[in-house]
Enzyme design. Structure first.
Site, short mmCIF file in Angstrom:
data_model
loop_
_atom_site.label_atom_id
_atom_site.label_comp_id
_atom_site.label_asym_id
_atom_site.label_seq_id
_atom_site.Cartn_x
_atom_site.Cartn_y
_atom_site.Cartn_z
N LYS A 34 -77.65 49.42 15.74
CA LYS A 34 -76.77 49.92 16.80
C LYS A 34 -76.54 51.43 16.68
CE LYS A 34 -74.79 45.49 17.89
NZ LYS A 34 -75.21 44.58 16.82
C1 LIG Z 1 -75.72 43.37 17.18
C2 LIG Z 1 -76.69 42.80 16.24
C3 LIG Z 1 -77.65 41.86 16.66
C4 LIG Z 1 -77.69 41.33 18.07
O1 LIG Z 1 -78.10 42.31 18.99
P1 LIG Z 1 -77.85 42.11 20.57
O2 LIG Z 1 -78.22 43.40 21.19
O3 LIG Z 1 -76.37 41.82 20.70
O4 LIG Z 1 -78.68 40.97 21.00
C5 LIG Z 1 -78.58 41.42 15.73
N1 LIG Z 1 -78.57 41.85 14.45
C6 LIG Z 1 -77.65 42.74 14.01
C7 LIG Z 1 -77.69 43.16 12.59
C8 LIG Z 1 -76.70 43.25 14.88
O5 LIG Z 1 -75.81 44.14 14.44
#
Ligand SMILES: *Cc1c(COP(=O)(O)O)cnc(C)c1O
Length: 451
Positions: free
Chosen positions: A110
């Site tokens: 993210k």
């Molecule tokens: C947020 C997250 C996900 C899921 O991603 P989305 O975009 O919500 O589908 C998967 N793995 C990790 C480590 C995350 O932080």
């Protein structure tokens, strides 16, 4: 380029408008009016660094941002990553690769979008002179990444809700140990979906929104998705040419943001074969993409907590295309889903997606397999994407978090304690955390008091 709401009852906005507003006033999500064709540009993009590629790609969308501003925001965002390739593609064996997306400040993918979003907000505040209040809900990594993307930016106040006891201890420390008075990490007595639902209602209060210059930072912000398109293109360009058009991206999925970004890149002409949606035991998307039944179940905590989600907010963007851009149908389906918790698609077209699901035992077993076979450690989210992988074909698994964020799970699976110095430093700091019910009125009162 203009951006339209998936629900069709809000005016089109510019790129900077969509970024500033987040959720459209009619409750919909912004999508580009049309998707540009990038196929002819791929050859030119092959030699670019990650930040250069990101600048070139986003230039196609950020048409109302003056030249130089975007490039500066992008360059500063990715300068904070601790790997020279930014998103290194690690080959486990021919045809099986991991795209490591955890070299940013909070060690999860993210950071790719939120480091950039923080800089775009800062540019916006400089342009308008108005401070902003950022409000988001997180199942773990979004909150930490949002806070670290916005930390220390003048004029930004941050309120992040997370389910109490529902994020890993290290994730919680990343949110609560910043030492910054403008950061409010709020433990909610409820699930992520409860927090998200309360937050949607806070955003629906137009007067409150305007008073605080409220901005959404969860995965519905347009820039979250667009920034994530870039690493699919980057990874594709780093594959051996013979593997490129055969590649399937296996994506650990919760809110459907990450995998949607890859799908958009393909709709823009990136010639990949498809996507594998990997869920944990919270398998609403697995069920949808295998049966056409979109039916909410209870959220059950798992050892991959950032995917403990039942209502995948970005799914509405996929739905918009699935329904051929018919906003009235999108509204009808979303209303029925909201009211009854279920929608059965009569003719669900799963397009280029397949799906897999892994429970906690399977997650630990996949961590152990990958370690035994390749001497490589994957975090529990990434491990989901190794579940039932087809033996033939070419796969890029998206490595969404650094294994050191989940040391207990890794230790139990393989007896190894993964480390990351950035996380160890957090343990010495004092947490600052608030607690609230997932109640829109309580959240508004808290913001009124602390903003
Ligand atoms: C947020 C997250 C996900 C899921 O991603 P989305 O975009 O919500 O589908 C998967 N793995 C990790 C480590 C995350 O932080």
């Amino acid at each position: 380029m203009r951006y339209l709401s998936t629900r069709g009852e809000a005016d089109p906005v510019s790129f900077t408008g969509a970024v500033a507003i987040g959720l459209a006033p009619d409750g919909g999500l912004y999508v580009p009016e049309s998707l540009p064709d990038i196929r002819g540009r791929l050859r030119d993009w092959e030699a670019l660094s990650y930040a250069e590629l990101c600048g070139a790609f986003l230039r196609l969308f950020a048409t109302d941002l003056e030249p130089g501003v975007l490039e500066d925001c992008v360059a500063r965002a990715y300068a904070r990553f601790d790997h020279p390739a930014t998103a290194p593609l690690v080959t486990l064996r021919p045809g099986l690769h991991v795209l490591e997306l955890f070299h940013g400040p909070t060690l999860a993918f993210k950071d790719f979008a939120l480091q950039l979003l923080g800089n775009l907000y800062e540019a916006q505040i400089r342009r308008t002179g108005a401070p902003i209040t950022v409000l988001g809900a997180t199942s773990g990594d979004t909150g930490a990444a949002a806070i670290h993307g916005l930390l220390g930016k003048a004029g930004v106040r941050i309120f992040i809700l997370f389910p109490r006891g529902g994020v890993s201890p290290l994730q919680e420390r990343q949110m609560t140990c910043t030492g910054d008075e403008a950061v409010h990490a709020i433990a909610v007595r409820g699930t992520f979906d409860d927090a998200q639902a309360a937050l949607k209602e806070v955003f629906a209060d137009g007067a409150f929104r305007a008073r605080h210059h409220l901005s959404a930072v969860n995965s519905i912000n347009l820039v979250r998705v667009l920034a994530q398109c870039v690493y699919y293109i980057y990874a594709w360009l780093r594959l051996p040419p013979g593997e490129r058009e055969r590649v399937t991206f296996a994506v650990p999925t919760g809110n459907f943001g990450n995998v949607l970004a890859g799908w958009w890149a393909c709709k823009m002409g990136l010639p990949a074969r498809g996507f594998r949606i990997a869920t944990n035991r919270n398998d609403i998307l697995y069920r949808l993409f295998t049966t056409g039944d979109y039916a909410i179940g209870p959220v059950r905590p798992s050892c991959a907590p950032s995917m403990d989600i039942q209502v995948a907010s970005n799914f509405e963007r996929f739905l918009y295309y699935h329904e051929g851009g018919d906003c009235a149908r999108v509204r009808r389906i979303m209303r029925q889903f909201r009211e009854t918790g279920a929608y059965r698609f009569p003719n669900f077209d799963r397009d280029a997606f397949t799906a897999s699901r892994a429970d906690d035992d399977q997650i630990r077993a996949r961590i152990a397999d990958v370690y035994r076979e390749f001497g490589y450690i994957v975090d529990p989210h990434t491990a989901c994407a190794f579940q039932d992988l087809p033996a033939d074909g070419v796969t890029v698994v998206l490595g969404t978090a650094h294994p050191a964020k989940f040391p207990e799970v890794i230790e139990r699976a393989i007896g190894v304690h993964p480390v990351a110095p950035a996380l160890d430093a957090l343990k010495a700091r004092q947490p600052r955390v608030f607690t609230l019910d997932p109640d829109p009125a309580a959240i508004k009162a808290f913001i009124d008091q602390h903003a």
